[in-house]
Design an enzyme around this catalytic site. Structure first.
Site, PDB file in Angstrom:
ATOM      1  N   GLN A  97       0.847  -1.196   0.000  1.00  0.00           N
ATOM      2  CA  GLN A  97       0.000   0.000   0.000  1.00  0.00           C
ATOM      3  C   GLN A  97       0.882   1.245   0.000  1.00  0.00           C
ATOM      4  OE1 GLN A  97      -3.386  -0.704   3.101  1.00  0.00           O
ATOM      5  NE2 GLN A  97      -1.719  -2.077   3.603  1.00  0.00           N
ATOM      6  N   ASN A  98       2.185   1.053   0.134  1.00  0.00           N
ATOM      7  CA  ASN A  98       3.088   2.195   0.245  1.00  0.00           C
ATOM      8  C   ASN A  98       3.385   2.788  -1.127  1.00  0.00           C
ATOM      9  OD1 ASN A  98       3.041   1.527   2.889  1.00  0.00           O
ATOM     10  ND2 ASN A  98       5.058   0.567   2.921  1.00  0.00           N
ATOM     11  N   HIS A 115      -1.445   1.449  -4.312  1.00  0.00           N
ATOM     12  CA  HIS A 115      -1.849   2.846  -4.126  1.00  0.00           C
ATOM     13  C   HIS A 115      -0.994   3.823  -4.932  1.00  0.00           C
ATOM     14  CE1 HIS A 115      -3.915   1.757  -0.026  1.00  0.00           C
ATOM     15  NE2 HIS A 115      -4.593   1.333  -1.070  1.00  0.00           N
ATOM     16  N   CYS A 123      -0.809  13.924 -15.819  1.00  0.00           N
ATOM     17  CA  CYS A 123      -1.662  15.077 -16.124  1.00  0.00           C
ATOM     18  C   CYS A 123      -3.135  14.697 -15.932  1.00  0.00           C
ATOM     19  CB  CYS A 123      -1.407  15.511 -17.562  1.00  0.00           C
ATOM     20  SG  CYS A 123      -2.589  16.727 -18.149  1.00  0.00           S
ATOM     21  N   CYS A 146      -0.238  19.507 -22.820  1.00  0.00           N
ATOM     22  CA  CYS A 146      -1.577  20.113 -22.951  1.00  0.00           C
ATOM     23  C   CYS A 146      -1.849  21.207 -21.920  1.00  0.00           C
ATOM     24  CB  CYS A 146      -2.642  19.015 -22.850  1.00  0.00           C
ATOM     25  SG  CYS A 146      -2.916  18.432 -21.171  1.00  0.00           S
ATOM     26  N   THR A 184       0.674  -2.931   8.692  1.00  0.00           N
ATOM     27  CA  THR A 184      -0.537  -2.229   8.229  1.00  0.00           C
ATOM     28  C   THR A 184      -1.626  -2.309   9.294  1.00  0.00           C
ATOM     29  OG1 THR A 184      -2.290  -2.084   6.551  1.00  0.00           O
ATOM     30  CG2 THR A 184      -1.311  -4.267   6.882  1.00  0.00           C
TER      31      THR A 184
HETATM   32  P1  OAD Z   1      -1.513   2.991   9.046  1.00  0.00           P
HETATM   33  O1  OAD Z   1      -0.854   4.261   9.498  1.00  0.00           O
HETATM   34  O2  OAD Z   1      -2.985   2.924   9.065  1.00  0.00           O
HETATM   35  O3  OAD Z   1      -0.968   1.772   9.912  1.00  0.00           O
HETATM   36  C1  OAD Z   1       0.403   1.616  10.149  1.00  0.00           C
HETATM   37  C2  OAD Z   1       0.588   0.327  10.904  1.00  0.00           C
HETATM   38  O4  OAD Z   1       1.970   0.084  11.047  1.00  0.00           O
HETATM   39  C3  OAD Z   1      -0.007   0.325  12.311  1.00  0.00           C
HETATM   40  O5  OAD Z   1      -0.766  -0.853  12.494  1.00  0.00           O
HETATM   41  C4  OAD Z   1       1.215   0.352  13.241  1.00  0.00           C
HETATM   42  O6  OAD Z   1       1.007  -0.361  14.439  1.00  0.00           O
HETATM   43  C5  OAD Z   1       2.234  -0.370  12.367  1.00  0.00           C
HETATM   44  N1  OAD Z   1       3.639  -0.021  12.647  1.00  0.00           N
HETATM   45  C6  OAD Z   1       4.179   1.179  12.940  1.00  0.00           C
HETATM   46  N2  OAD Z   1       5.508   1.089  13.062  1.00  0.00           N
HETATM   47  C7  OAD Z   1       5.834  -0.209  12.843  1.00  0.00           C
HETATM   48  C8  OAD Z   1       7.054  -0.933  12.819  1.00  0.00           C
HETATM   49  N3  OAD Z   1       8.247  -0.359  13.057  1.00  0.00           N
HETATM   50  N4  OAD Z   1       7.009  -2.272  12.543  1.00  0.00           N
HETATM   51  C9  OAD Z   1       5.810  -2.888  12.315  1.00  0.00           C
HETATM   52  N5  OAD Z   1       4.624  -2.256  12.330  1.00  0.00           N
HETATM   53  C10 OAD Z   1       4.633  -0.919  12.583  1.00  0.00           C
HETATM   54  O7  OAD Z   1      -0.916   2.693   7.582  1.00  0.00           O
HETATM   55  P2  OAD Z   1      -1.473   1.723   6.459  1.00  0.00           P
HETATM   56  O8  OAD Z   1      -2.120   0.533   7.057  1.00  0.00           O
HETATM   57  O9  OAD Z   1      -0.382   1.527   5.488  1.00  0.00           O
HETATM   58  O10 OAD Z   1      -3.814   5.165   1.651  1.00  0.00           O
HETATM   59  O11 OAD Z   1      -2.585   2.637   5.800  1.00  0.00           O
HETATM   60  C11 OAD Z   1      -3.284   2.164   4.685  1.00  0.00           C
HETATM   61  C12 OAD Z   1      -3.598   3.304   3.753  1.00  0.00           C
HETATM   62  O12 OAD Z   1      -4.262   4.356   4.462  1.00  0.00           O
HETATM   63  C13 OAD Z   1      -2.388   3.992   3.146  1.00  0.00           C
HETATM   64  O13 OAD Z   1      -1.856   3.331   2.009  1.00  0.00           O
HETATM   65  C14 OAD Z   1      -2.944   5.339   2.786  1.00  0.00           C
HETATM   66  C15 OAD Z   1      -3.734   5.642   4.035  1.00  0.00           C
HETATM   67  O14 OAD Z   1      -4.787   6.528   3.872  1.00  0.00           O
HETATM   68  C16 OAD Z   1      -3.737   5.986   0.615  1.00  0.00           C
HETATM   69  O15 OAD Z   1      -2.997   6.947   0.596  1.00  0.00           O
HETATM   70  C17 OAD Z   1      -4.644   5.620  -0.502  1.00  0.00           C
END
Ligand code: OAD
Length: 246
Positions: A97-98, A115, A123, A146, A184
């Site tokens: 998702q990164n 993502h 554009c 454009c 995540t």
């Molecule tokens: P979140 O910020 O929701 O979750 C981050 C997760 O990483 C949490 O569960 C933390 O506990 C965990 N975490 C933090 N540090 C860590 C470490 N050192 N080792 C292991 N785990 C750790 O981020 P995402 O789940 O990636 O979407 O968020 C999903 C999506 O929401 C993103 O891709 C973004 C956001 O809105 C878009 O931009 C479309």
């Protein structure tokens, strides 16, 4: 890590990994929903949707330019590097998702970006790619072809995921022997559904996180701790088992 997971890892033919912002946290890139996360300081409705962009493109572009600067200065951490190593001994698919590109940078070959990627832009009018767009004095970039507005190539709220990326992600998920959900919060679908789908199709599902997430109750095993430590440990189990068995 349980003896069962060790055994399954030593025999697995296909490992699928879902990563979120937590896997890049130790590279110095902020997560979204942790106490110091981006969505605690900024409002996604002002920065991460097309209406906000069209209403105030310079605010959105400047915010993404700053995030791009952080990403470009960041280096893959031991978790990214261990996953690239895993790829050399067992078929590994990384669904991320990164938007930071650090899995590619660390050498993983089979990476599905759900993502988008913050290093790319396009554009809004003609769809033409525009890498490294220069913002003008107003903080806006225009298409060379454009003159349309250039936007970051990331998926915003309310937008479809890239069709081919999600198709490949479902396919890999359905055939995984082991499914690792790393760093995540599993709060954003469809990415958050993948571990559940993997489990239904027979994969052994593992969550690797520093705290519990929305899917903790649905996985087979939880490995707690920072990804920069737990992922290299897990990968060394796979490497050791493959070396012993050859
Ligand atoms: P979140 O910020 O929701 O979750 C981050 C997760 O990483 C949490 O569960 C933390 O506990 C965990 N975490 C933090 N540090 C860590 C470490 N050192 N080792 C292991 N785990 C750790 O981020 P995402 O789940 O990636 O979407 O968020 C999903 C999506 O929401 C993103 O891709 C973004 C956001 O809105 C878009 O931009 C479309």
């Amino acid at each position: 890590m349980s003896p069962e997971l060790r055994k399954i890892l030593s025999e697995a033919r296909s490992v699928v990994v879902l990563t979120g912002a937590g896997v890049s946290a130790e590279s110095g890139i902020a997560t979204f929903r942790d106490p110091d996360g981006l969505w605690q300081q900024f409002k996604p409705q002002e920065l991460a949707n097309i209406d906000a962009f069209l209403a105030n493109p310079s605010l959105v572009q400047r915010w993404y330019a700053e995030r791009r600067r952080v990403v470009e200065e960041a280096e893959p951490n031991p978790a990214h590097r261990a996953l690239a190593l895993l790829d050399t001994v067992v078929e590994t698919t990384i669904i991320t998702q990164n938007v930071d590109g650090l899995h590619h940078q660390s050498g993983s070959r089979n990476v599905i970006e759900l993502h988008g990627n913050i290093r790319r832009s396009y554009c809004v009018d003609c769809g033409g790619k525009s890498d490294n767009p220069q913002l003008d004095a107003q903080g806006i970039a225009h298409c060379r072809r454009c003159s349309g507005l250039i936007r970051p190539d990331v998926v915003w709220f309310g937008e479809m995921l890239p069709v081919e990326a999600i198709r490949m992600a479902y396919e890999a998920t359905r055939t995984a022997d082991v499914f690792l959900s790393i760093g995540t919060g599993a709060e954003v679908s469809p990415a958050a559904d993948l571990p559940i789908i993997a489990g239904r199709h027979g994969a052994y599902t593992v969550e690797m996180n520093i705290r519990r997430s929305a899917i903790s109750d649905f996985v087979d095993e939880i490995v707690s701790g920072p990804a920069g430590t737990t992922v290299p440990d897990l990968v060394s189990v796979v490497l050791d088992s493959r070396q012993t068995s050859t």
